[in-house]
Design a protein around this motif. Structure first.
Motif, mmCIF file in Angstrom:
data_model
loop_
_atom_site.group_PDB
_atom_site.id
_atom_site.type_symbol
_atom_site.label_atom_id
_atom_site.label_comp_id
_atom_site.label_asym_id
_atom_site.label_seq_id
_atom_site.Cartn_x
_atom_site.Cartn_y
_atom_site.Cartn_z
ATOM 1 N N UNK A 185 0.823 -1.202 0.000
ATOM 2 C CA UNK A 185 0.000 0.000 0.000
ATOM 3 C C UNK A 185 0.861 1.258 0.000
ATOM 4 N N UNK A 186 0.307 2.345 -0.498
ATOM 5 C CA UNK A 186 0.967 3.657 -0.475
ATOM 6 C C UNK A 186 0.752 4.258 0.911
ATOM 7 N N UNK A 187 1.653 3.894 1.830
ATOM 8 C CA UNK A 187 1.456 4.261 3.237
ATOM 9 C C UNK A 187 2.216 5.537 3.610
ATOM 10 N N UNK A 188 1.619 6.288 4.504
ATOM 11 C CA UNK A 188 2.273 7.427 5.144
ATOM 12 C C UNK A 188 2.236 7.175 6.642
ATOM 13 N N UNK A 189 3.399 7.136 7.285
ATOM 14 C CA UNK A 189 3.472 6.781 8.704
ATOM 15 C C UNK A 189 3.397 8.018 9.589
ATOM 16 N N UNK A 190 2.627 7.897 10.673
ATOM 17 C CA UNK A 190 2.567 8.932 11.711
ATOM 18 C C UNK A 190 2.728 8.256 13.071
ATOM 19 N N UNK A 191 2.883 9.053 14.102
ATOM 20 C CA UNK A 191 3.059 8.530 15.450
ATOM 21 C C UNK A 191 1.778 7.960 16.020
ATOM 22 N N UNK A 192 1.829 7.535 17.290
ATOM 23 C CA UNK A 192 0.649 6.948 17.932
ATOM 24 C C UNK A 192 -0.467 7.968 18.118
ATOM 25 N N UNK A 193 -1.703 7.485 18.019
ATOM 26 C CA UNK A 193 -2.869 8.334 18.250
ATOM 27 C C UNK A 193 -3.624 7.808 19.468
ATOM 28 N N UNK A 194 -4.090 8.717 20.294
ATOM 29 C CA UNK A 194 -4.799 8.296 21.514
ATOM 30 C C UNK A 194 -5.615 9.442 22.066
ATOM 31 N N UNK A 195 -6.718 9.086 22.707
ATOM 32 C CA UNK A 195 -7.566 10.034 23.419
ATOM 33 C C UNK A 195 -7.008 10.184 24.823
ATOM 34 N N UNK A 196 -6.609 11.384 25.200
ATOM 35 C CA UNK A 196 -6.053 11.616 26.533
ATOM 36 C C UNK A 196 -7.157 12.049 27.491
ATOM 37 N N UNK A 197 -7.156 11.430 28.668
ATOM 38 C CA UNK A 197 -8.201 11.698 29.655
ATOM 39 C C UNK A 197 -7.584 12.140 30.972
#
Length: 370
Positions: A185-197
Motif C-alpha cells: 500500500x501507499x502508506x504514510x506513517x505517523x506517530x501513535x494516536x490516543x484520546x487523553x483523559x
C-alpha cells in the motif's frame, strides 16, 4: 445536506468500522484535532457503532449516519476468529461486488460529500474512486491482509483482488504507530494516536466505598468492545486490589473487591487513566491509551490475530506489559504476574503525536486544508 451553518462547509464522509471499539479509538482523536484545525469542515460519521459511544469519543460536532460498510472478521469472542464464517461472509459480500460499489457510490453522491476517510472499510474507497472523489484510509491494519492471514484460499483470489484494488484506489493509507507492515500500500506513517483523559481516581474510590489513598490498587478489565463473557469468579483476592469489571461479567458475584464499571458513569479512557493496571487483549485502543497514560498492561493473547505481534512489541518498548494465557485467566492463577505489574515502577508516558500529524496530513492530502 446539512442545514444552517454547515451549508457552506466542506463535507468529509468518515466511515468507522464497527469491528470492536479500537477503530473508534484510533480515528476519534484525529477527528477532534482535524475539526479544531479545519473549522470549515462538516463531519458526517458513517458507522455501525452506536451514536452515544461515538459521541463519547468524538467531541466535535458531526452528523451521524448508521451505516455498515464492512464487517472485518466474524468473531466467536474477542479472542477467537470464526474463520469459516468469515470466509463465507466475504464470498457472499463480493458475489455482487460491482452492484455494491454502484450502490455505495450513489449513496455517497447523495450526501454531497467532498471527500471520504475510512477506518478501515474498502467499499467506500472503491465507491469514491468511481465518483472521482478524493479518499484516504487510516488504520493499524487492513482487512485484505487480515483475511489472507487466516484464509489463503484460492477461492478467495478474486475477493483479494477486489479488496486490494479498492484500498489502492485511495490517495494513500495513513499508517498509525504501531501497525502491521503493509508494503503493498501507499502508506504514510505517523506517530501513535490516543484520546487523553484526566484521571478521576478520588471520585472512583469514593464511589466504590474506599478512602482515597495509595494503598488501594485499581485493576481495570475490558476486552475492547467485542462481546466476550469471562467469569471472574477465580480472579485472585489480594490485599488492597480492587477490580473494575464489565457489569455483565459479574453475574451476581458478590465480592468486596469486585466493582461494576457502568454505575461509575465514566468513559473507559477516564477509568484507564485512573487505574493502576489494565487487564485486556491486544488491541490498538487500549494498548496505546495505556502507554500514553503510563498504565501497565496485563494482556491475554488472541488466537493468532496478526496485528497483535506489532502491538505487543511496541508496548514492550514504549510501556510495561506482561502476558497471561487464557487458561491462567480462567483458573485465576495469575496473582504473581498481577503483583509484578502493580509493584513495578510506572512507565514513562508516550506522547500521542500522531493526533496532530494525522490531522494535518489528511487535510493536505484530501485538499481540505484551510
Amino acid at each position: 445536506m446539512a442545514a444552517g451553518s454547515d451549508r457552506n462547509k466542506r463535507r468529509l464522509l468518515v466511515y468507522i468500522s464497527g469491528h470492536g471499539y479500537g477503530h473508534v479509538a484510533q480515528i476519534a482523536p484525529v477527528l477532534n484535532q482535524l475539526a479544531q484545525d479545519q473549522p470549515h469542515l462538516a463531519l458526517v460519521v458513517c458507522s455501525a457503532v452506536g451514536e452515544s459511544f461515538l459521541r463519547s469519543r468524538i467531541h466535535v460536532p458531526f452528523i451521524y449516519e448508521p451505516r455498515r460498510a464492512d464487517f472485518g472478521m466474524l468473531m466467536q469472542s474477542a479472542l477467537e476468529v470464526d474463520v469459516a464464517a468469515s470466509v463465507a461472509a466475504y464470498l457472499d459480500f463480493h458475489a455482487d461486488w460491482d452492484a455494491k460499489v454502484e450502490d455505495e457510490a450513489a449513496w455517497i453522491s447523495a450526501q454531497h460529500a467532498d471527500a471520504v476517510l475510512s477506518n478501515v472499510a474498502y467499499l467506500p474507497l472503491a465507491a469514491a474512486s468511481a465518483l472521482g472523489l478524493p479518499a484516504l484510509s487510516m488504520c493499524s491494519l487492513n482487512w485484505a491482509d487480515i483475511l489472507r492471514h487466516y484464509a489463503a484460499d484460492p477461492a478467495l483470489d478474486h475477493v483479494q483482488q477486489q479488496m486490494r484494488h479498492a484500498y489502492a484506489s485511495a490517495r494513500g493509507f495513513l499508517r498509525i504507530e504501531p501497525s502491521m507492515e503493509m508494503p503493498w500500500l501507499d502508506c504514510h506513517a505517523v506517530g501513535p494516536v490516543a484520546d487523553m483523559a484526566q484521571e478521576n481516581r478520588a471520585v472512583i474510590l469514593q464511589a466504590i466505598g474506599l478512602q482515597h489513598g495509595s494503598e488501594h490498587k485499581l485493576v481495570l478489565v475490558g476486552m475492547g468492545g467485542i462481546s466476550t463473557q469471562v467469569s471472574p469468579a477465580n480472579f485472585p483476592v489480594l490485599p488492597g486490589v480492587h477490580w473494575l469489571l464489565p457489569q455483565a461479567w459479574m453475574q451476581g458475584a458478590e465480592r468486596a473487591d469486585f466493582h461494576a464499571q457502568e454505575p461509575l458513569q465514566m468513559h473507559f479512557s477516564t477509568l484507564l487513566a485512573s487505574s493502576d493496571l489494565v487487564l485486556t487483549k491486544p488491541g490498538y485502543g487500549t494498548f496505546v491509551e495505556a502507554a500514553c497514560h503510563g498504565v501497565p498492561v496485563l494482556y491475554v493473547p488472541r488466537d493468532g490475530w496478526p496485528e497483535q505481534d506489532c502491538l505487543i512489541s511496541w508496548l514492550r518498548v514504549n510501556g510495561l506489559c506482561l502476558h497471561v494465557d487464557a487458561g491462567r485467566l480462567a483458573s485465576g492463577d495469575f496473582a504473581g504476574s498481577l503483583l509484578e505489574m502493580l509493584n513495578a515502577p510506572k512507565p514513562q508516558r508516550v506522547a500521542p503525536r500522531g493526533n496532530r500529524e494525522a490531522a494535518g496530513w489528511i487535510a493536505r492530502r484530501l485538499g481540505l486544508a484551510s
